[in-house]
Design an enzyme around this catalytic site. Structure first.
Site, PDB file in Angstrom:
ATOM      1  CG  HIS A  71      -1.831  -1.154   1.322  1.00 58.80           C
ATOM      2  ND1 HIS A  71      -2.632  -1.548   0.264  1.00 58.80           N
ATOM      3  CD2 HIS A  71      -2.101  -2.020   2.339  1.00 58.80           C
ATOM      4  CE1 HIS A  71      -3.340  -2.590   0.618  1.00 58.80           C
ATOM      5  NE2 HIS A  71      -3.040  -2.906   1.865  1.00 58.80           N
ATOM      6  N   PRO A  72       0.354   2.412  -0.335  1.00 63.10           N
ATOM      7  CG  PRO A  72      -0.808   4.121  -1.425  1.00 63.10           C
ATOM      8  CD  PRO A  72      -0.972   2.711  -0.916  1.00 63.10           C
ATOM      9  CD  GLU A  73       2.584   6.584   2.707  1.00 71.53           C
ATOM     10  OE1 GLU A  73       3.523   7.181   2.142  1.00 71.53           O
ATOM     11  OE2 GLU A  73       1.400   6.653   2.316  1.00 71.53           O
ATOM     12  CB  THR A  74       1.995  -0.444   6.232  1.00 79.31           C
ATOM     13  OG1 THR A  74       1.562  -1.049   5.003  1.00 79.31           O
ATOM     14  CG2 THR A  74       1.547  -1.316   7.386  1.00 79.31           C
ATOM     15  CG  HIS A 116      -3.466   7.376   3.375  1.00 78.44           C
ATOM     16  ND1 HIS A 116      -2.139   7.550   3.060  1.00 78.44           N
ATOM     17  CD2 HIS A 116      -3.720   6.052   3.221  1.00 78.44           C
ATOM     18  CE1 HIS A 116      -1.622   6.368   2.726  1.00 78.44           C
ATOM     19  NE2 HIS A 116      -2.554   5.453   2.810  1.00 78.44           N
TER      20      HIS A 116
END
Length: 307
Positions: free
Chosen positions: A45-48, A77
């Site tokens: 994902h873009p970030e975790t 987000h």
């Protein structure tokens, strides 16, 4: 073998498979830095977000954010996603409906979070550091080329500025929609400028109640195009206040009961992950004193990791 609970949550939307997806590890205690990075890379994902006990006295809990390639200092987000997941599980004292307040320890300082939990949804508001914009008099031709952007598409009467990211105002929604970056070249240009990403935006929007439409690229963090970037939309609210309103533009906004102004930021439509960010700005005598972002989220997966 230890197990870890991981949720995938779409943030800045109430619709599944829209907005910005984030992984949320509900209790990351015991994970090493390498394990966190491997988990973030695996989820892709873009970030975790990794939720941890606070190590500073003034904080309630701590979050670390990892992109697929490296740890990042700030992520809006994934924070919205994290507190949605915690509220959904009734964790951190959120077993009941109502207002819940937190002091969140991050690599960008201790930041305030407010969770409004009720029967039908949960809204999370996240304080961001107030940006310190620096004006760029001229964009390098190599940067424009990497973005696939003609200098004619940059809005001439508004400033190009830098903070954590590079912010470039464009002349129309159509120009913004046509952007097709050369990602390796863009990563190189951002590295040369010591920028974590670039936000291109237009005052022309898709919805009449919105104030700004943006796209965000951070290929040097493994994120070619981010669907909805909270950490970029927050500073956009400051940009609207500092540069756009002072230039005489009319911007759609509403005044909240506490005197703050709320702008709606649009993002993600071009890659079919539309999301909307509530950007809340407190300004006194034209100086921004506080900014925050707010939004909803929806859980799409709940899983167990065994290590």
């Amino acid at each position: 073998m230890k197990t870890y609970r991981i949720k995938t949550v779409d943030a800045f939307t109430r619709t599944k498979f829209a907005g910005n997806p984030a992984g949320v590890v509900l209790d990351a205690s015991g994970l090493t830095d390498l394990q966190m990075q491997l988990i973030a890379r695996e989820l892709d994902h873009p970030e975790t977000a990794f939720i941890l006990p606070a190590t500073e006295q003034d904080a309630n809990l701590r979050i670390r954010w990892f992109s697929p390639m490296s740890e990042v200092p700030l992520c809006g987000h994934a924070t919205i996603a994290s507190f949605h997941a915690l509220a959904e599980e009734g964790l951190e004292g959120m077993s009941t409906n109502g207002q819940h307040y937190f002091r969140l320890q991050t690599k960008s300082g201790i930041l305030a979070v407010r969770v409004e939990k009720n029967f039908y949804d949960t809204t999370i508001e996240f304080e961001l550091p107030v940006p310190k914009f620096n004006m760029k008099k001229k964009l390098p031709v190599t940067m424009l080329r990497a973005l696939g952007l003609s200098g004619k598409g940059v809005k001439k009467d508004l400033s190009v500025v830098t903070d954590l990211y590079l912010y470039i105002p464009l002349d129309s929604l159509a120009t913004l929609g046509k952007i097709r970056p050369d990602y390796p070249a863009l990563a190189n240009e951002l590295k040369k400028m010591n920028m974590n990403g670039v936000c291109l935006f237009s005052l022309e929007t898709k919805e009449k109640n919105s104030a700004v439409h943006s796209r965000f690229f951070a290929p040097n963090y493994g994120i070619d195009e981010d669907p909805v970037t909270g950490s970029a939309n927050g500073p956009l609210g400051c940009y609207l206040q500092k540069y756009v309103l002072s230039a005489g533009y009319s911007v759609v906004c509403r005044e909240l009961s506490d005197g703050r102004m709320e702008f709606i930021g649009e993002q993600g439509d071009e890659i079919r992950r539309a999301g909307r960010v509530k950007i809340r700005v407190l300004a006194k005598q034209k100086e921004v004193e506080n900014i925050s972002i707010a939004g909803e989220a929806v859980t799409i997966m709940d899983s167990i990791l065994k290590i």
